[in-house]
Design a protein around this motif. Sequence first.
Motif, PDB file in Angstrom:
ATOM      1  N   ILE A  94       0.858  -1.183   0.000  1.00 51.25           N
ATOM      2  CA  ILE A  94       0.000   0.000   0.000  1.00 51.25           C
ATOM      3  C   ILE A  94       0.895   1.233   0.000  1.00 51.25           C
ATOM      4  CG2 ILE A  94      -1.834   1.214   1.229  1.00 51.25           C
ATOM      5  CD1 ILE A  94      -2.526  -1.590   2.482  1.00 51.25           C
ATOM      6  N   PHE A  95       0.752   2.058  -1.052  1.00 44.65           N
ATOM      7  CA  PHE A  95       1.643   3.202  -1.228  1.00 44.65           C
ATOM      8  C   PHE A  95       1.039   4.543  -0.818  1.00 44.65           C
ATOM      9  CE2 PHE A  95       4.011   0.183  -3.639  1.00 44.65           C
ATOM     10  CZ  PHE A  95       5.320   0.615  -3.568  1.00 44.65           C
ATOM     11  N   PHE A  96      -0.242   4.772  -1.123  1.00 39.52           N
ATOM     12  CA  PHE A  96      -0.819   6.080  -0.797  1.00 39.52           C
ATOM     13  C   PHE A  96      -2.332   6.003  -0.675  1.00 39.52           C
ATOM     14  CE2 PHE A  96       0.035   5.829  -5.370  1.00 39.52           C
ATOM     15  CZ  PHE A  96      -1.226   6.053  -5.916  1.00 39.52           C
ATOM     16  N   HIS A  97      -2.854   6.942   0.099  1.00 42.07           N
ATOM     17  CA  HIS A  97      -4.298   7.081   0.303  1.00 42.07           C
ATOM     18  C   HIS A  97      -4.865   7.888  -0.853  1.00 42.07           C
ATOM     19  CE1 HIS A  97      -7.868   8.998   2.280  1.00 42.07           C
ATOM     20  NE2 HIS A  97      -8.040   7.752   2.678  1.00 42.07           N
ATOM     21  N   VAL A  98      -5.957   7.432  -1.427  1.00 44.81           N
ATOM     22  CA  VAL A  98      -6.608   8.135  -2.536  1.00 44.81           C
ATOM     23  C   VAL A  98      -7.752   8.995  -2.010  1.00 44.81           C
ATOM     24  CG1 VAL A  98      -7.923   7.835  -4.688  1.00 44.81           C
ATOM     25  CG2 VAL A  98      -5.962   6.347  -4.194  1.00 44.81           C
ATOM     26  N   ARG A  99      -8.626   8.380  -1.226  1.00 49.22           N
ATOM     27  CA  ARG A  99      -9.771   9.111  -0.665  1.00 49.22           C
ATOM     28  C   ARG A  99     -10.390   8.286   0.446  1.00 49.22           C
ATOM     29  NH1 ARG A  99     -14.471   6.707  -2.330  1.00 49.22           N
ATOM     30  NH2 ARG A  99     -14.306   5.452  -4.213  1.00 49.22           N
ATOM     31  N   ASN A 100     -11.209   8.933   1.248  1.00 48.65           N
ATOM     32  CA  ASN A 100     -11.947   8.230   2.290  1.00 48.65           C
ATOM     33  C   ASN A 100     -13.098   7.448   1.680  1.00 48.65           C
ATOM     34  OD1 ASN A 100     -10.335   9.272   4.359  1.00 48.65           O
ATOM     35  ND2 ASN A 100     -11.628  11.078   4.572  1.00 48.65           N
ATOM     36  N   GLU A 101     -13.512   6.400   2.373  1.00 48.00           N
ATOM     37  CA  GLU A 101     -14.671   5.636   1.921  1.00 48.00           C
ATOM     38  C   GLU A 101     -15.911   6.517   2.036  1.00 48.00           C
ATOM     39  OE1 GLU A 101     -16.129   1.163   2.454  1.00 48.00           O
ATOM     40  OE2 GLU A 101     -16.072   2.254   4.350  1.00 48.00           O
ATOM     41  N   ILE A 114     -14.957   5.402  -9.271  1.00 47.39           N
ATOM     42  CA  ILE A 114     -13.904   4.388  -9.413  1.00 47.39           C
ATOM     43  C   ILE A 114     -13.057   4.679 -10.648  1.00 47.39           C
ATOM     44  CG2 ILE A 114     -13.415   1.940  -9.843  1.00 47.39           C
ATOM     45  CD1 ILE A 114     -15.948   1.308  -8.160  1.00 47.39           C
ATOM     46  N   GLN A 115     -13.684   5.071 -11.737  1.00 51.94           N
ATOM     47  CA  GLN A 115     -12.918   5.432 -12.942  1.00 51.94           C
ATOM     48  C   GLN A 115     -11.970   6.589 -12.647  1.00 51.94           C
ATOM     49  OE1 GLN A 115     -16.310   6.061 -15.499  1.00 51.94           O
ATOM     50  NE2 GLN A 115     -16.117   4.025 -16.437  1.00 51.94           N
ATOM     51  N   ASN A 116     -12.464   7.592 -11.924  1.00 56.09           N
ATOM     52  CA  ASN A 116     -11.612   8.729 -11.539  1.00 56.09           C
ATOM     53  C   ASN A 116     -10.473   8.280 -10.619  1.00 56.09           C
ATOM     54  OD1 ASN A 116     -13.197  10.491 -13.012  1.00 56.09           O
ATOM     55  ND2 ASN A 116     -14.418  11.120 -11.252  1.00 56.09           N
ATOM     56  N   ASP A 117     -10.793   7.380  -9.687  1.00 52.65           N
ATOM     57  CA  ASP A 117      -9.774   6.877  -8.765  1.00 52.65           C
ATOM     58  C   ASP A 117      -8.680   6.131  -9.529  1.00 52.65           C
ATOM     59  OD1 ASP A 117     -11.312   7.868  -6.644  1.00 52.65           O
ATOM     60  OD2 ASP A 117     -12.144   5.896  -6.122  1.00 52.65           O
ATOM     61  N   ILE A 118      -9.068   5.317 -10.498  1.00 51.21           N
ATOM     62  CA  ILE A 118      -8.096   4.554 -11.285  1.00 51.21           C
ATOM     63  C   ILE A 118      -7.190   5.494 -12.078  1.00 51.21           C
ATOM     64  CG2 ILE A 118      -7.857   2.994 -13.268  1.00 51.21           C
ATOM     65  CD1 ILE A 118     -10.283   1.451 -12.092  1.00 51.21           C
ATOM     66  N   THR A 119      -7.775   6.517 -12.676  1.00 52.85           N
ATOM     67  CA  THR A 119      -6.974   7.502 -13.409  1.00 52.85           C
ATOM     68  C   THR A 119      -5.977   8.171 -12.466  1.00 52.85           C
ATOM     69  OG1 THR A 119      -8.733   7.884 -15.000  1.00 52.85           O
ATOM     70  CG2 THR A 119      -7.081   9.628 -14.780  1.00 52.85           C
ATOM     71  N   TYR A 120      -6.447   8.546 -11.285  1.00 56.57           N
ATOM     72  CA  TYR A 120      -5.575   9.177 -10.291  1.00 56.57           C
ATOM     73  C   TYR A 120      -4.424   8.240  -9.907  1.00 56.57           C
ATOM     74  CZ  TYR A 120      -3.930  11.151  -5.904  1.00 56.57           C
ATOM     75  OH  TYR A 120      -3.136  11.660  -4.914  1.00 56.57           O
ATOM     76  N   VAL A 121      -4.746   6.966  -9.642  1.00 58.49           N
ATOM     77  CA  VAL A 121      -3.730   6.001  -9.227  1.00 58.49           C
ATOM     78  C   VAL A 121      -2.695   5.794 -10.333  1.00 58.49           C
ATOM     79  CG1 VAL A 121      -3.362   3.542  -8.682  1.00 58.49           C
ATOM     80  CG2 VAL A 121      -5.124   4.862  -7.472  1.00 58.49           C
ATOM     81  N   ARG A 122      -3.155   5.609 -11.568  1.00 57.26           N
ATOM     82  CA  ARG A 122      -2.211   5.432 -12.687  1.00 57.26           C
ATOM     83  C   ARG A 122      -1.277   6.646 -12.796  1.00 57.26           C
ATOM     84  NH1 ARG A 122      -3.428   1.222 -16.199  1.00 57.26           N
ATOM     85  NH2 ARG A 122      -5.609   0.607 -16.321  1.00 57.26           N
ATOM     86  N   ASN A 123      -1.849   7.849 -12.741  1.00 56.15           N
ATOM     87  CA  ASN A 123      -1.057   9.070 -12.878  1.00 56.15           C
ATOM     88  C   ASN A 123      -0.081   9.237 -11.714  1.00 56.15           C
ATOM     89  OD1 ASN A 123      -2.239   9.753 -15.326  1.00 56.15           O
ATOM     90  ND2 ASN A 123      -3.792  11.050 -14.382  1.00 56.15           N
ATOM     91  N   ARG A 124      -0.522   8.904 -10.524  1.00 59.11           N
ATOM     92  CA  ARG A 124       0.360   9.071  -9.360  1.00 59.11           C
ATOM     93  C   ARG A 124       1.527   8.084  -9.420  1.00 59.11           C
ATOM     94  NH1 ARG A 124      -0.973  10.311  -3.314  1.00 59.11           N
ATOM     95  NH2 ARG A 124       1.153  10.322  -2.523  1.00 59.11           N
TER      96      ARG A 124
END
Length: 141
Positions: A94-101, A114-124
């Motif tokens: 586990i590398f970083f927190h994206v957002r709270n549940e 979820i699509q936005n979260d995936i884009t964020y994770v890929r970019n980060r």
Amino acid sequence: MNSIITSINGKVVSGKQVGRTIGFPTANLVILSDLPRLAHGVYGVIVNWEGTKFLGIMNIGIRPTFDDNPEVSYEVHILDFNKNIYHEKINVDIFFHVRNEQSFKDVSELVNQIQNDITYVRNRFLAMDESDENTDNSLSA
């Protein structure tokens, strides 16, 4: 790459198959290591399975949009992955927190997030890789 918050080991078990029905199949984990002391939420992760590493996004929490289980679940959507890994053991860094549940008003709102979260994770992760490459280049120059 930036540092790992924590690592967990788990065995993939069958869940309620909800992720699959909305386009994001998840590996539902029974945690075999110490339970992480992390807030409920979404995290950027790297999954190690059979010596190969995959980017992923993990939810830790009670799935409030579905309100179907009060127990904390550990679910990983492995990006660009389509293999049957039921009953397999995986390691999740586990590398970083994206957002709270959070609870969403409907499934389409959840899918969009979820699509936005995936884009964020890929970019980060991409930015982390580029940062490491820049560091390596400056050290070797």
